[in-house]
Write a protein that holds these residues in place. Sequence first.
Motif, PDB file in Angstrom:
ATOM      1  N   THR A 218       0.812  -1.224   0.000  1.00 33.98           N
ATOM      2  CA  THR A 218       0.000   0.000   0.000  1.00 33.98           C
ATOM      3  C   THR A 218       0.839   1.265   0.000  1.00 33.98           C
ATOM      4  O   THR A 218       0.297   2.359  -0.093  1.00 33.98           O
ATOM      5  CB  THR A 218      -0.932   0.009   1.214  1.00 33.98           C
ATOM      6  N   LEU A 219       2.170   1.116   0.142  1.00 33.46           N
ATOM      7  CA  LEU A 219       3.086   2.267   0.216  1.00 33.46           C
ATOM      8  C   LEU A 219       2.714   3.191   1.376  1.00 33.46           C
ATOM      9  O   LEU A 219       2.708   4.416   1.243  1.00 33.46           O
ATOM     10  CB  LEU A 219       3.090   3.046  -1.104  1.00 33.46           C
ATOM     11  N   ILE A 220       2.413   2.613   2.516  1.00 32.50           N
ATOM     12  CA  ILE A 220       2.045   3.373   3.706  1.00 32.50           C
ATOM     13  C   ILE A 220       2.960   2.964   4.851  1.00 32.50           C
ATOM     14  O   ILE A 220       3.215   1.772   5.061  1.00 32.50           O
ATOM     15  CB  ILE A 220       0.572   3.152   4.098  1.00 32.50           C
ATOM     16  N   SER A 221       3.454   3.948   5.599  1.00 31.24           N
ATOM     17  CA  SER A 221       4.261   3.716   6.799  1.00 31.24           C
ATOM     18  C   SER A 221       3.457   4.132   8.020  1.00 31.24           C
ATOM     19  O   SER A 221       2.772   5.166   8.013  1.00 31.24           O
ATOM     20  CB  SER A 221       5.571   4.510   6.741  1.00 31.24           C
ATOM     21  N   TYR A 222       3.559   3.329   9.069  1.00 33.65           N
ATOM     22  CA  TYR A 222       2.875   3.595  10.333  1.00 33.65           C
ATOM     23  C   TYR A 222       3.928   3.776  11.417  1.00 33.65           C
ATOM     24  O   TYR A 222       4.916   3.058  11.467  1.00 33.65           O
ATOM     25  CB  TYR A 222       1.939   2.441  10.697  1.00 33.65           C
ATOM     26  N   ARG A 223       3.687   4.742  12.292  1.00 34.04           N
ATOM     27  CA  ARG A 223       4.667   5.047  13.333  1.00 34.04           C
ATOM     28  C   ARG A 223       3.923   5.361  14.638  1.00 34.04           C
ATOM     29  O   ARG A 223       2.975   6.146  14.642  1.00 34.04           O
ATOM     30  CB  ARG A 223       5.521   6.234  12.902  1.00 34.04           C
ATOM     31  N   ALA A 224       4.399   4.756  15.715  1.00 34.51           N
ATOM     32  CA  ALA A 224       3.876   5.033  17.047  1.00 34.51           C
ATOM     33  C   ALA A 224       5.028   5.455  17.934  1.00 34.51           C
ATOM     34  O   ALA A 224       6.072   4.798  17.965  1.00 34.51           O
ATOM     35  CB  ALA A 224       3.174   3.802  17.622  1.00 34.51           C
ATOM     36  N   ASN A 248       4.543   6.583   1.762  1.00 33.02           N
ATOM     37  CA  ASN A 248       5.991   6.445   1.676  1.00 33.02           C
ATOM     38  C   ASN A 248       6.342   5.899   0.299  1.00 33.02           C
ATOM     39  O   ASN A 248       6.377   4.691   0.085  1.00 33.02           O
ATOM     40  CB  ASN A 248       6.499   5.526   2.779  1.00 33.02           C
ATOM     41  N   PHE A 249       6.570   6.802  -0.653  1.00 32.72           N
ATOM     42  CA  PHE A 249       6.938   6.372  -2.001  1.00 32.72           C
ATOM     43  C   PHE A 249       8.313   5.722  -2.043  1.00 32.72           C
ATOM     44  O   PHE A 249       8.661   5.052  -3.013  1.00 32.72           O
ATOM     45  CB  PHE A 249       6.896   7.553  -2.962  1.00 32.72           C
ATOM     46  N   GLY A 250       9.114   5.920  -0.985  1.00 34.43           N
ATOM     47  CA  GLY A 250      10.423   5.302  -0.934  1.00 34.43           C
ATOM     48  C   GLY A 250      10.377   3.791  -0.841  1.00 34.43           C
ATOM     49  O   GLY A 250      11.407   3.128  -1.024  1.00 34.43           O
ATOM     50  N   LEU A 251       9.203   3.227  -0.566  1.00 29.53           N
ATOM     51  CA  LEU A 251       9.082   1.774  -0.524  1.00 29.53           C
ATOM     52  C   LEU A 251       9.156   1.160  -1.914  1.00 29.53           C
ATOM     53  O   LEU A 251       9.302  -0.059  -2.045  1.00 29.53           O
ATOM     54  CB  LEU A 251       7.755   1.385   0.148  1.00 29.53           C
ATOM     55  N   LEU A 335      -1.541   9.981  -8.446  1.00 23.78           N
ATOM     56  CA  LEU A 335      -0.837   9.689  -7.208  1.00 23.78           C
ATOM     57  C   LEU A 335      -1.365  10.558  -6.076  1.00 23.78           C
ATOM     58  O   LEU A 335      -1.708  11.728  -6.276  1.00 23.78           O
ATOM     59  CB  LEU A 335       0.665   9.920  -7.371  1.00 23.78           C
ATOM     60  N   PHE A 336      -1.414   9.972  -4.883  1.00 24.01           N
ATOM     61  CA  PHE A 336      -1.928  10.661  -3.700  1.00 24.01           C
ATOM     62  C   PHE A 336      -0.905  10.523  -2.586  1.00 24.01           C
ATOM     63  O   PHE A 336      -0.499   9.422  -2.225  1.00 24.01           O
ATOM     64  CB  PHE A 336      -3.275  10.058  -3.277  1.00 24.01           C
ATOM     65  N   ASP A 337      -0.475  11.649  -2.050  1.00 21.99           N
ATOM     66  CA  ASP A 337       0.509  11.690  -0.979  1.00 21.99           C
ATOM     67  C   ASP A 337      -0.139  12.300   0.255  1.00 21.99           C
ATOM     68  O   ASP A 337      -0.905  13.274   0.144  1.00 21.99           O
ATOM     69  CB  ASP A 337       1.718  12.516  -1.418  1.00 21.99           C
TER      70      ASP A 337
END
Length: 822
Positions: A218-224, A248-251, A335-337
Motif C-alpha cells: 500500500t506504500l504506507i508507513s505507520y509510526r507510534a 511512503n513512495f520510498g518503498l 498519485l496521492f501523498d
Amino acid sequence: MTAPSVQPLRLSRVPEPRVFFAWPIVVLLLLQRVPAAQAGEQLQLEVFINDVPTKLIGSFVAVDGQRLGARRQELEDIGVNPGKDTAATDIIALDEIAGLSYRYDVPQQRLLITIPDSLRATQVYRATTRPEAPTAVEAGYGAVLNYNLFAASSGDFNRSAFAFNGVSATFDARAFSPFGTLSQSAIVRSSPAGPAGASGQGGVLRLDTTFAYSDPQTLISYRAGDAITGGLAWTRPVRLGGFQTQRNFGLRADLITLPLASVSGSAAVPSTVDVYINNLKTYSQDLNTGPYQITNIPVITGGGEARIVLRDAAGHETQTTSPFYVSQSLLAPGLFDFSFEAGLPRINYGTTLDAYVGKPVASGSWRQGVFDWLTLEGHAEAGGGLLNGGAGAVLRTGGFGVASFALAASHFGGSTGLQPYASYEARIGPVTFNASSQMTFGNYNDLASVTARFQASGLKQSPSIFEVLRYDIPLAGAPALSPLFIDAKPPKMLNRISIGAPLSFDSGSLSASYIDLRAASGDRSKILTASYSRPLPFGAYVSATAFTDLGAKRNTGFFVGLSVPIGGSATASTSVSTGKDGTSVIEDVTKPLGLEPGSVGWRVTGSQGKPAVQSAAASYRSPYGWAEATIGHANHGATATAQVDGAIATMGTGVFLTSRIDDSFAVVEAGVPNVGVLYENRPIGVTDSNGRLLVPGLRSYQKNKIAIDTRNLPIDADVATTQDVIAPADRAGVRVDFGVRTKVEAAILVLSTADGKPVPAGSHGEIEGKQEFVVGYDGRAYVKGLAPENSIVVTTERGTCRASFTYMAKPNEQVVLPITCR
C-alpha cells in the motif's frame, strides 16, 4: 453471448468478366474464402497499414464469414483510431469506420488496411522501462546498537595542567522483526567533579522512541511514538508523541512520482526518432507513419531543452526543439501523498527540559496529482484551542517553470488570521530563477506557535518515568520556562528571490539572492548575497561570496576560498573571510577517510584571527567501525578529543562488531570460513570462523545482489546457489543462507560395462531405490547421500545392469569410484 450485428462487407472485388461462363469461377473463389473466415472465427493476422508492415499480429473476428471486426483496444494497438466512443472490449466492424478500407489476404494470412492520416492512432512510447514487479520484502529477527563514544580533555600551558573534561556516548538502538522495528536513541553524559569537591554532571538524555512498520503493498508507513509532523512548503512541522501514518513512495524505488517530460509529433513516412535532452541522447525509437508521443523521458529536475531529430530511410532529417521543466513539487496524475498524525506536542527536545504537553493535537497534509501540470494540496491542524487549515495548488507554466499558490487561515484565542503564500521557479535558457513570498495578516497561529505558548505560559511538571520520560501539564500560574527561541509565531513577512546562471565568457557561474524577513516581533532583516565560483586547471576550484544586511543590524562581509588537489585524495585549501568581528584566514590540508576497511584519513588546520587556532586529526577505519583523535591549540591552552564510532548487531545466534548501520544489512551464511562475499559484484569481505559475514549498508526495499566466491570452498562442498537477490525492510536485517554443505557423502561414480566401455551418456541410475541419477559423458555420475555399503541399478538402451560398492568420505577431497556394472 450474441455477436453484435454488422452490415455486409464490401470487399475488394475481382474484376467480373462480361461473359456468361465466368460465373463458376467467381463461385469457386467465394467458396474458397468462406471456410477461412467462418462466422465467429478468431483470426490472427499480420497487419499492414497503407502497404507498410506494422510488425504486429492483430486479433480479429469473422462475424458472418464475410466481414471482419476487432475490439477497440486491438485497433488502437495496431495503429488505427476507430473514432467511436465505445468500450475497449466492444467489437467494431472494420467497414463501419468511415474512410477505412481493407483487403484480407487469405493465403498469406495478412490484413492490408488503407486509412487516411486522420484515422491513425497516436503511437505512444514510454522512454523509461515500466516498473518491475517488486521483490518480496524480507526482515528477520535481531537487534542493532549504533554507538559513538566521545571523550575530551583540555590544558592550560600557564598552569601546566591537563584535565579530563568528560565523556559522552550517543546510542541508537533498535530491535526488528517482520512485524516492525522498535528504536530508541539517547545520549549518556558524564563529567568529572569540579573544584572544591563539587559534584560532576551527567545523566541520560532520551531522544526518540518509535515503533515503525511499513507496508510495501500500500506504500504506507505507520509510526507510534515520537514523530515529526508532515507538511508542505507553507507549513511548519512540530514534534509530538503519538501516532502517524503517511504515504511512503520510498518503498518503491522504481516508482517515478513526478510527471516527466514528453514530446510529440508526426511522421509522414516510416522513420527513426532520436530524443536529445540538453544535447545528450536519451532515447531512440523506430516509428511507423502517423502521429506519435514519447512519454516518461528521463530527465533531471529543473529546466532544459528537448531536441527531437526525425530521420527517414533516405536520411532526410527534421529537427524541433522544445523547452521542458520538471519539478519535485508536482505529482504524477493519480498519485496521492499524505501524512496524518495525532498525539501530545513535545517541547524542548534535546535538552534536560524535554517534555510532552498534556494537550492533544492533530495534523494532516495531503497532495493529489490531477494532471501533468497540476497538483492540489491541503493542510489542517488542530489542538490546544487552535483550528488551522489551508489549501494550495502547484501548476506548471508551460515548459519554463512551476508556480505555487496557497492560502491558510487560523482561529485561536478568539482571533483569526490569514497566511497567503506564492512561489515561482523557472529556467529560461541558462538562467534559473526562484522567488517566494509568505505573509501573515491578523493574529495567525499554527501548532508551532501554540505549543511554544505552552512553554512560555508555564508547565506543571509531573514525576518522570524512569527519570527519562516526563509528562507536563499546562497550568495557569505555573512557573514559566525560558523559551529556546525569541519568537515562535510565523513571520509577518518572508520574501525570497534568487537567480543564477553560468557565464558565457567564462567557465564559472554567478548567483545572487535577497531575503527580506520581518519577524512577528517586528525585527527586520534584509540580506543581499552574491556568489561566484569556477573550476581551475588541475582540478582546483575557487569560490567567492559577499553579503550585506541592509536591515537594522547593518553588517557586511565576504568570503574567498581556494581548493587544490595535491595528490591522491588529499586536498589543500585556504580561505579568507571578513565581517564585523574582523578578518580571519584559514589553511587546511585534508585527506578524507575512505569507506573501505584499512583506510586512513588526516587533517591539519590553522587559522589566523580571533582566535588563532591550530589543530591536527587522524582517523582510521576498520571492519568494526572508525576512530579519530584530534589535538588542538588556541591562545594559551590545548585540547584533545577522541571518538570511536561503530555498531553491534545480533541476528540468530551470531553477534557481530561492525561499522555503523543506519539502513539495512544482511548476515551471509556460507557454512565454511574464509569464503569471499561480494555485494553488487564488489568484494565486501570474507566469512569468519563460523562461516558468517555481516554485510552493512544495504538499500532497504530495493534489490540487493549478494554472491559468494566459490574458489575458496572445499572441494567436497555442495552449494545450492552462489548468488541471491534480496530486498530488506527499512533498518532491518536479512539472513542469506547459501546452503553450503560439506557432509553430503558424495562421490563421482565412473561407470563401465562388463566389456570395459563407459556406460552410455543419458542412462538412468538408481541407488537402492532411494536416489535417482543420470549418467554423463565417459560414464561419470555425481551422486550424493551415499552409505558405507551401496547397490545401484543402471538402465541403458540395451537393458539394465547392477553393481555394489563401498564408500568412505575423505575430508576436502573429491571421492572418485570406478565401478563395473554387470
